[in-house]
Design a protein around this motif. Structure first.
Motif, mmCIF file in Angstrom:
data_model
loop_
_atom_site.group_PDB
_atom_site.id
_atom_site.type_symbol
_atom_site.label_atom_id
_atom_site.label_comp_id
_atom_site.label_asym_id
_atom_site.label_seq_id
_atom_site.Cartn_x
_atom_site.Cartn_y
_atom_site.Cartn_z
ATOM 1 N N TRP A 269 40.509 23.995 31.892
ATOM 2 C CA TRP A 269 39.505 24.192 32.941
ATOM 3 C C TRP A 269 39.099 25.663 33.010
ATOM 4 C CZ3 TRP A 269 37.087 20.530 35.781
ATOM 5 C CH2 TRP A 269 37.649 19.248 35.794
ATOM 6 N N THR A 270 37.818 25.901 33.277
ATOM 7 C CA THR A 270 37.321 27.254 33.514
ATOM 8 C C THR A 270 36.477 27.247 34.781
ATOM 9 O OG1 THR A 270 35.271 26.918 32.252
ATOM 10 C CG2 THR A 270 37.219 27.724 31.044
ATOM 11 N N ALA A 271 36.293 28.405 35.366
ATOM 12 C CA ALA A 271 35.500 28.508 36.592
ATOM 13 C C ALA A 271 34.067 28.027 36.372
ATOM 14 C CB ALA A 271 35.507 29.951 37.095
ATOM 15 N N SER A 272 33.525 28.250 35.167
ATOM 16 C CA SER A 272 32.128 27.873 34.897
ATOM 17 C C SER A 272 31.907 26.375 34.985
ATOM 18 C CB SER A 272 31.703 28.387 33.522
ATOM 19 O OG SER A 272 32.474 27.775 32.501
ATOM 20 N N MET A 273 32.978 25.567 34.828
ATOM 21 C CA MET A 273 32.851 24.112 34.934
ATOM 22 C C MET A 273 32.696 23.659 36.386
ATOM 23 S SD MET A 273 35.833 22.881 32.339
ATOM 24 C CE MET A 273 35.798 23.221 30.583
ATOM 25 N N LEU A 274 33.009 24.537 37.315
ATOM 26 C CA LEU A 274 33.075 24.150 38.729
ATOM 27 C C LEU A 274 31.919 24.713 39.552
ATOM 28 C CD1 LEU A 274 36.891 24.829 39.138
ATOM 29 C CD2 LEU A 274 35.795 22.646 38.682
ATOM 30 N N ILE A 275 30.966 25.355 38.913
ATOM 31 C CA ILE A 275 29.842 25.955 39.635
ATOM 32 C C ILE A 275 28.533 25.578 38.953
ATOM 33 C CG2 ILE A 275 31.224 27.922 40.439
ATOM 34 C CD1 ILE A 275 29.955 29.596 38.243
ATOM 35 N N ASN A 276 27.433 25.810 39.662
ATOM 36 C CA ASN A 276 26.115 25.669 39.042
ATOM 37 C C ASN A 276 25.381 27.003 39.142
ATOM 38 O OD1 ASN A 276 25.247 25.871 41.681
ATOM 39 N ND2 ASN A 276 24.642 23.721 41.875
ATOM 40 N N GLU A 277 24.123 27.016 38.726
ATOM 41 C CA GLU A 277 23.402 28.291 38.654
ATOM 42 C C GLU A 277 23.126 28.887 40.028
ATOM 43 O OE1 GLU A 277 20.283 25.128 38.987
ATOM 44 O OE2 GLU A 277 22.146 25.417 37.862
ATOM 45 N N GLU A 278 23.286 28.114 41.090
ATOM 46 C CA GLU A 278 23.040 28.627 42.433
ATOM 47 C C GLU A 278 24.257 29.341 43.019
ATOM 48 O OE1 GLU A 278 21.603 25.523 44.920
ATOM 49 O OE2 GLU A 278 19.932 25.001 43.607
ATOM 50 N N TYR A 279 25.390 29.252 42.348
ATOM 51 C CA TYR A 279 26.607 29.859 42.894
ATOM 52 C C TYR A 279 26.512 31.382 42.865
ATOM 53 C CZ TYR A 279 31.469 31.266 43.426
ATOM 54 O OH TYR A 279 32.629 31.855 43.856
ATOM 55 N N ASP A 280 26.877 31.993 43.996
ATOM 56 C CA ASP A 280 26.875 33.441 44.115
ATOM 57 C C ASP A 280 28.193 33.862 44.749
ATOM 58 O OD1 ASP A 280 26.299 36.128 44.373
ATOM 59 O OD2 ASP A 280 25.071 35.872 46.168
ATOM 60 N N ALA A 281 29.037 34.506 43.972
ATOM 61 C CA ALA A 281 30.367 34.870 44.462
ATOM 62 C C ALA A 281 30.305 35.762 45.685
ATOM 63 C CB ALA A 281 31.145 35.554 43.333
ATOM 64 N N ALA A 282 29.302 36.623 45.741
ATOM 65 C CA ALA A 282 29.214 37.574 46.854
ATOM 66 C C ALA A 282 28.951 36.886 48.191
ATOM 67 C CB ALA A 282 28.119 38.599 46.567
ATOM 68 N N SER A 283 28.169 35.806 48.154
ATOM 69 C CA SER A 283 27.832 35.122 49.405
ATOM 70 C C SER A 283 28.652 33.854 49.634
ATOM 71 C CB SER A 283 26.343 34.754 49.412
ATOM 72 O OG SER A 283 26.035 33.891 48.322
ATOM 73 N N ALA A 284 29.560 33.552 48.712
ATOM 74 C CA ALA A 284 30.380 32.341 48.860
ATOM 75 C C ALA A 284 31.351 32.505 50.024
ATOM 76 C CB ALA A 284 31.147 32.078 47.574
ATOM 77 N N PRO A 285 31.712 31.415 50.700
ATOM 78 C CA PRO A 285 32.681 31.493 51.807
ATOM 79 C C PRO A 285 33.981 32.144 51.355
ATOM 80 C CG PRO A 285 31.680 29.323 51.703
ATOM 81 C CD PRO A 285 31.253 30.048 50.466
ATOM 82 N N GLN A 286 34.529 32.990 52.189
ATOM 83 C CA GLN A 286 35.741 33.715 51.831
ATOM 84 C C GLN A 286 37.019 32.986 52.235
ATOM 85 O OE1 GLN A 286 35.472 36.700 49.991
ATOM 86 N NE2 GLN A 286 33.412 35.811 49.895
ATOM 87 N N ASP A 287 36.880 31.882 52.969
ATOM 88 C CA ASP A 287 38.070 31.177 53.465
ATOM 89 C C ASP A 287 38.439 29.966 52.616
ATOM 90 O OD1 ASP A 287 35.813 29.819 54.162
ATOM 91 O OD2 ASP A 287 36.472 29.288 56.181
ATOM 92 N N ILE A 288 37.831 29.835 51.435
ATOM 93 C CA ILE A 288 38.225 28.764 50.514
ATOM 94 C C ILE A 288 38.538 29.387 49.161
ATOM 95 C CG2 ILE A 288 36.835 27.010 51.671
ATOM 96 C CD1 ILE A 288 34.814 27.253 49.404
ATOM 97 N N LEU A 289 39.255 28.653 48.322
ATOM 98 C CA LEU A 289 39.641 29.166 47.013
ATOM 99 C C LEU A 289 38.422 29.403 46.135
ATOM 100 C CD1 LEU A 289 42.680 26.824 46.297
ATOM 101 C CD2 LEU A 289 42.748 29.208 47.038
ATOM 102 N N THR A 290 38.516 30.395 45.274
ATOM 103 C CA THR A 290 37.432 30.685 44.335
ATOM 104 C C THR A 290 37.470 29.693 43.181
ATOM 105 O OG1 THR A 290 38.750 32.147 42.925
ATOM 106 C CG2 THR A 290 37.693 33.137 44.871
ATOM 107 N N PRO A 291 36.380 29.551 42.432
ATOM 108 C CA PRO A 291 36.393 28.681 41.254
ATOM 109 C C PRO A 291 37.498 29.057 40.265
ATOM 110 C CG PRO A 291 34.144 29.234 41.829
ATOM 111 C CD PRO A 291 35.014 30.054 42.727
ATOM 112 N N ASP A 292 37.782 30.358 40.120
ATOM 113 C CA ASP A 292 38.875 30.777 39.222
ATOM 114 C C ASP A 292 40.218 30.268 39.733
ATOM 115 O OD1 ASP A 292 37.807 32.392 37.015
ATOM 116 O OD2 ASP A 292 37.008 33.652 38.621
#
Length: 304
Positions: A269-292
């Motif tokens: 598994w890689t983080a790229s499998m769990l996101i789409n082109e709209e994903y933005d790490a900077a604006s993603a919620p900070q209270d849930i696990l990251t794709p990595d």
């Protein structure tokens, strides 16, 4: 509680050891293998096949309604084995349709139009709502909630809707809801019967891609669900079983399971499998696990 390598009973439905074809099947959660497919087939089998499978134990299954010797002291553990999920729903439909001496059905005595409901399929969010993840109803021709309009003319409307919901479940599962439809309070012909299939357009919008391919992936993922909707679950598992039990010569169309994919050196598994082109790490919620974080957890689960 019902799953395990030594389990053989689907609660309230069937002890697979009583069947002819599934007596060695484990009621267990496993990879997509022969046992898992046969378990799915046993769960979704239509009543006609189930009665044939259980013909040597017929007295143990397919109880009549009302249930014999049932009283207020009995509970879940006392329920009989219904044989199939479809027959269980048919018994449910017969129960709520029973009339008492005052002319009311069990449904009329128990139904509460103000009860809390949770709609998982036809919830409709708009861009102004915080959880804008369901822009269209998945079943636009089928109402999945009870409402005040169901009570126009009495309780018959809400009871009919309950029956229609049971028909949708059994029609999608084993492909037969004829027995349950009989228990609608009104049998008027309708110009458009409820359509129990998903909407192609809604699926494409409700389930976007998560592998970086954008619209192409969204169309492919949604298409897989939409084009299989014409088959009930039993038929669908029969089709998959051909690939599991009799695999084709290696082609691009060959069924690839996660177990097989992980067996190839370097696949993980890689983080790229769990996101789409709209994903933005900077604006993603900070209270849930990251794709990595999630990818790492999945790889550790597989390795351990």
């Amino acid at each position: 509680m019902c799953y395990g390598p030594d389990k053989h009973t689907i609660p309230c439905i069937v002890d697979l050891r009583d069947t002819n074809s599934y007596k060695d099947v484990r009621v267990n959660l496993e990879s997509l293998n022969k046992n898992q497919i046969e378990l799915f087939l046993a769960i979704e089998q239509p009543e006609k096949q189930a009665r044939e499978e259980l013909r040597h134990n017929a007295d143990k299954y397919f109880p009549d309604v009302p249930l014999a010797d049932w009283n207020s002291d009995k509970g879940f553990a006392d329920l009989p084995l219904f044989g199939t999920i479809g027959y269980m729903y048919e018994c449910y439909a017969r129960y709520i349709s029973m009339e008492y001496t005052d002319g009311q059905t069990l449904w009329e005595k128990l139904f509460d139009n103000n009860a809390v409901q949770k709609d998982m399929f036809n919830v409709h969010s708009t861009p102004k709502q915080p959880n804008d993840c369901h822009p269209q109803k998945e079943y636009p021709q089928f109402d999945t909630l009870f409402g005040p309009e169901d009570l126009d003319g009495g309780m018959a409307g809400s009871q009919n809707k309950a029956i229609d919901m049971m028909c949708a479940i059994t029609d999608q599962g084993e492909g037969n809801s004829a027995g349950i439809k009989h228990y609608r309070r009104t049998q008027l012909l309708r110009a458009v019967q409820p359509d129990y299939r998903e909407s192609d357009e809604a699926l494409k919008l409700d389930y976007p891609a998560y592998d970086g391919d954008g619209e192409l992936a969204a169309s492919r993922d949604a298409a897989a669900r939409f084009h299989s909707a014409a088959f009930d679950h039993y038929e669908h598992f029969q089709e998959i079983s051909k690939d599991i039990l009799h695999p084709k010569v290696a082609t691009s169309e060959q069924l690839l399971t996660w177990e097989q994919w992980h067996a190839v050196a370097g696949n993980q598994w890689t983080a790229s499998m769990l996101i789409n082109e709209e994903y933005d790490a900077a604006s993603a919620p900070q209270d849930i696990l990251t794709p990595d974080d999630v990818a790492g957890a999945l790889n550790r689960l597989k390795s351990e």
